[in-house]
Each structure stands twice: as structure tokens, then as C-alpha cells.
Design a protein around this motif. Structure first.
Motif, short mmCIF file in Angstrom:
data_model
loop_
_atom_site.label_atom_id
_atom_site.label_comp_id
_atom_site.label_asym_id
_atom_site.label_seq_id
_atom_site.Cartn_x
_atom_site.Cartn_y
_atom_site.Cartn_z
N GLU A 45 0.83 -1.20 0.00
CA GLU A 45 0.00 0.00 0.00
C GLU A 45 0.87 1.26 0.00
N PHE A 46 1.96 1.20 0.72
CA PHE A 46 2.88 2.34 0.78
C PHE A 46 3.36 2.72 -0.62
N HIS A 47 3.91 1.74 -1.34
CA HIS A 47 4.45 2.03 -2.68
C HIS A 47 3.35 2.36 -3.67
N SER A 48 2.17 1.76 -3.51
CA SER A 48 1.05 2.07 -4.39
C SER A 48 0.62 3.53 -4.25
N ARG A 49 0.50 4.00 -3.02
CA ARG A 49 0.06 5.38 -2.80
C ARG A 49 1.12 6.38 -3.28
N VAL A 50 2.38 6.04 -3.08
CA VAL A 50 3.45 6.93 -3.55
C VAL A 50 3.43 7.00 -5.08
N SER A 51 3.25 5.85 -5.72
CA SER A 51 3.21 5.81 -7.19
C SER A 51 2.03 6.60 -7.74
N GLU A 52 0.89 6.54 -7.05
CA GLU A 52 -0.29 7.30 -7.49
C GLU A 52 -0.03 8.81 -7.48
N MET A 53 0.91 9.23 -6.66
CA MET A 53 1.26 10.65 -6.60
C MET A 53 2.28 11.03 -7.68
N GLY A 54 2.67 10.07 -8.52
CA GLY A 54 3.69 10.34 -9.52
C GLY A 54 5.07 10.47 -8.92
N GLU A 95 -0.13 16.02 1.62
CA GLU A 95 -0.82 14.91 0.96
C GLU A 95 -0.33 13.56 1.49
N LEU A 96 0.98 13.44 1.70
CA LEU A 96 1.54 12.19 2.21
C LEU A 96 1.03 11.89 3.62
N GLU A 97 0.91 12.92 4.44
CA GLU A 97 0.41 12.73 5.80
C GLU A 97 -1.08 12.41 5.81
N ARG A 98 -1.85 13.10 4.95
CA ARG A 98 -3.31 12.83 4.88
C ARG A 98 -3.59 11.41 4.42
N SER A 99 -2.76 10.90 3.49
CA SER A 99 -2.98 9.57 2.93
C SER A 99 -2.54 8.45 3.86
N GLY A 100 -1.83 8.81 4.93
CA GLY A 100 -1.34 7.79 5.85
C GLY A 100 0.02 7.22 5.49
N VAL A 101 0.58 7.68 4.35
CA VAL A 101 1.89 7.20 3.93
C VAL A 101 2.96 7.66 4.92
N ALA A 102 2.80 8.88 5.43
CA ALA A 102 3.77 9.46 6.34
C ALA A 102 3.14 9.82 7.67
N THR A 103 3.85 9.53 8.74
CA THR A 103 3.46 10.04 10.06
C THR A 103 3.81 11.51 10.14
N VAL A 104 4.98 11.85 9.61
CA VAL A 104 5.45 13.23 9.58
C VAL A 104 6.38 13.37 8.38
N CYS A 105 6.43 14.57 7.82
CA CYS A 105 7.13 14.78 6.55
C CYS A 105 7.69 16.19 6.51
N SER A 106 8.85 16.36 5.86
CA SER A 106 9.38 17.70 5.64
C SER A 106 10.29 17.68 4.41
N PRO A 107 10.56 18.85 3.81
CA PRO A 107 11.58 18.90 2.75
C PRO A 107 12.90 18.36 3.28
N ASN A 108 13.70 17.80 2.40
CA ASN A 108 14.99 17.23 2.82
C ASN A 108 16.04 18.34 2.85
N PHE A 109 15.93 19.21 3.88
CA PHE A 109 16.82 20.34 4.02
C PHE A 109 18.26 19.90 4.28
N VAL A 110 19.18 20.77 3.94
CA VAL A 110 20.59 20.54 4.20
C VAL A 110 20.89 20.85 5.67
N ARG A 111 21.79 20.09 6.24
CA ARG A 111 22.31 20.37 7.57
C ARG A 111 23.82 20.52 7.47
N ARG A 112 24.35 21.55 8.14
CA ARG A 112 25.78 21.85 8.08
C ARG A 112 26.39 21.88 9.47
N LYS A 113 27.68 21.60 9.52
CA LYS A 113 28.41 21.72 10.79
C LYS A 113 28.26 23.12 11.35
N SER A 114 28.29 23.25 12.65
CA SER A 114 28.19 24.55 13.30
C SER A 114 29.44 25.37 13.00
#
Length: 286
Positions: A45-54, A95-114
Motif C-alpha cells: 500500500e505504501f508504494h502504491s500510494r506513492v506511485s499514485e502521486m507520480g 498529501e503524504l500525511e493525509r494519505s497515511g503514507v507518512a506520520t510526519v514529513c518535511s523537505p529534505n533540508f541541508v544540515r551543516r556543521k556549526s
């Protein structure tokens, strides 16, 4: 989903930096990609829902972390995204959270050393920081304990460094270099930690930042070599989530956090960050 609570060390340089001077105003992220903690749906179901989103998913075999990327977008390197780009990724997350595919989601931001740490030389601080936080007074009571494991989530650690090689955490259930996941935790030969940048067992530091941080945390005391760390008897787990240029992503950081918590770290140090907030990191920390 169940998470282990992991604490922060809030002393000297032991901070999770989210200051605007770490990353400039541009929002740096991997274009057309989001990172999620998976929802309560089965694999099909996970991969099916992701595929439906293109879109297509890259799923961790060891944790609930996954990245979702639009089919139309090739694997991209880091780029400065516009506010419109970020809004589109946030809409994808909704959309991913509403569909149940994700519990929580965010853009894959960059993280840098301090950037607050200016040198990888263990003598950089000398005794200024130690005195500033009254560490010698604390040492009169305790110098720490080998039973306390600090996950150093950074560029890795030089685990052979003579000032703290005896303070490096060892996974007693893993046999070194036998190519087998002896303890069944999903990571082969993770004797002293893990490298989430190259997906290999060696967490060696090729940049120097994590080694400097480790020295601040747990360099040995009274050994007539360089300086002493805040807790000279502690155990340090090397968790490499930043590459040898000091750069990583929300995905690598969350993988590292979950690994540290699952393998016994009671405290984590993350001298890294950016100006961009990620709910996925927040949930992982909780």
C-alpha cells in the motif's frame, strides 16, 4: 511508532545549533525530495500510494525513514530553493500525511556543521571553556562514567585519537570486520558507530569537526596530552551524518538519531543545523 527519548548536552559547545549564521538566507535542500517517517500502512500500500502521486520512494531497510522523490525529477544535488519550491514540497508533505503514507514529513533540508567552532585542534579551547562552566568543581564530584554513552552526531570521530581513543563506545555484541550483523540491529560491523553518508561501518572523521567536538566532550584528563574534555570518563558513539565537507541532510541526521537512541546513547550532541525547521527531526528527537 515508538521512539526513544534522547537528551541534549547543554554545556560549552555541546549544543544543537539552529542559528541563521549556519546557513545563509537561501533555503538549501534537495530539489523535489521530502523525507518522512513512514505511516502505519503495509509495504504494498505504501508504494502504491506513492506511485499514485507520480513519485518514487527510497526506503531505509533499518528504520522508518524514507525519502520520496517526484518521478519527473532526476536525483539532484543540493540547491537553493525558492519560497514557491518550498511551498510545493510542503503541499506534497500534507498529501503524504493525509494519505497515511507518512506520520510526519518535511523537505529534505541541508544540515551543516556549526560555524561556532573555529578549529579542529583539540587545544583550541585551552581551558577557557572548562573554567567558564565551572567544570573543575564538577570533577570534584564526578568525571563522568563509561556507562554513559554520548552519541556524537557529526562528521564522524577519529576513533584512534590518542586523547580519547579509550573513551570510544564499543558495541560489545558486534564482532569487528567479520562482515556479519552479529547483533541483528541492521548494521554490519558497527563496532564504534556508523557512517550514514557512505552507508558503511567506519565512522572515521575526514573533516575534523566531529573529532574536535569529541575532544570537547570527552578528552581524557591527567594524561599529559593536550586538554581535558568536560566528561573525561564518558563513552562516545561515533555517528557520521555529515560528509567530509561538513554537509548532510535531514535524512542522514534522522537516521543517525534513531541509530544512536536504538543502540544505547542516553545523550546526543549535534553541533550542526541550518535556519530551516524540520518536523521530522523534531519527532525523531521526541
Amino acid at each position: 511508532m515508538k521512539f526513544t527519548r534522547v537528551s541534549f548536552a547543554l554545556a560549552a559547545a555541546l549544543t544543537f545549533s539552529l542559528s541563521s549564521n549556519t546557513v545563509a538566507q537561501a533555503q538549501l535542500a534537495i530539489p523535489d525530495e521530502v523525507v518522512i517517517l513512514r505511516g502505519n500502512v503495509n509495504e504494498k500500500e505504501f508504494h502504491s500510494r506513492v506511485s499514485e502521486m507520480g513519485a518514487m520512494a527510497s526506503v531505509s531497510k533499518r528504520s522508518d525513514v524514507a525519502t520520496i522523490r517526484l518521478h519527473s525529477s532526476p536525483n539532484g544535488s543540493v540547491a537553493a530553493l525558492s519560497k514557491g519550491d518550498i511551498r510545493e514540497l510542503e503541499a506534497m508533505c500534507d498529501e503524504l500525511e493525509r494519505s497515511g503514507v507518512a506520520t510526519v514529513c518535511s523537505p529534505n533540508f541541508v544540515r551543516r556543521k556549526s560555524t561556532s567552532i573555529q578549529s579542529a585542534d583539540p587545544e583550541y579551547y585551552q581551558l577557557w571553556g572548562i573554567e567558564r562552566i565551572a567544570t573543575p568543581a564538577a570533577w570534584a564530584t564526578t568525571e563522568g562514567s563509561r556507562s554513559v554513552v554520548v552519541g556524537v552526531i557529526d562528521t564522524g570521530i577519529d576513533i584512534a585519537h590518542p586523547d580519547f581513543d579509550q573513551n570510544i563506545w564499543t558495541n560489545q555484541d558486534e564482532v569487528p570486520d567479520d562482515g556479519i550483523d552479529n547483533d541483528g540491529n541492521g548494521y554490519v560491523d558497527d563496532v564504534h558507530g556508523y557512517n550514514f553518508i557512505d552507508d558503511v561501518s567506519s565512522p572515521m572523521d575526514g573533516e575534523g569537526h566531529g573529532t574536535h567536538v569529541a575532544g570537547t566532550i570527552g578528552a581524557r584528563k591527567d594524561n599529559n596530552f593536550q586538554v581535558a574534555g568536560v566528561s573525561p570518563q564518558v563513552s562516545m558513539m561515533a555517528v557520521k551524518v555529515l560528509d567530509d565537507e561538513g554537509s548532510g541532510s535531514v535524512e542522514s541526521v534522522v537516521e543517525g538519531l534513531l541509530y544512536a537512541a536504538a543502540n544505547g546513547a542516553q545523550v546526543v550532541n549535534m553541533s550542526l543545523g541550518s535556519s530551516d525547521y524540520s518536523r521530522v527531526e523534531l519527532v525523531a528527537l521526541r
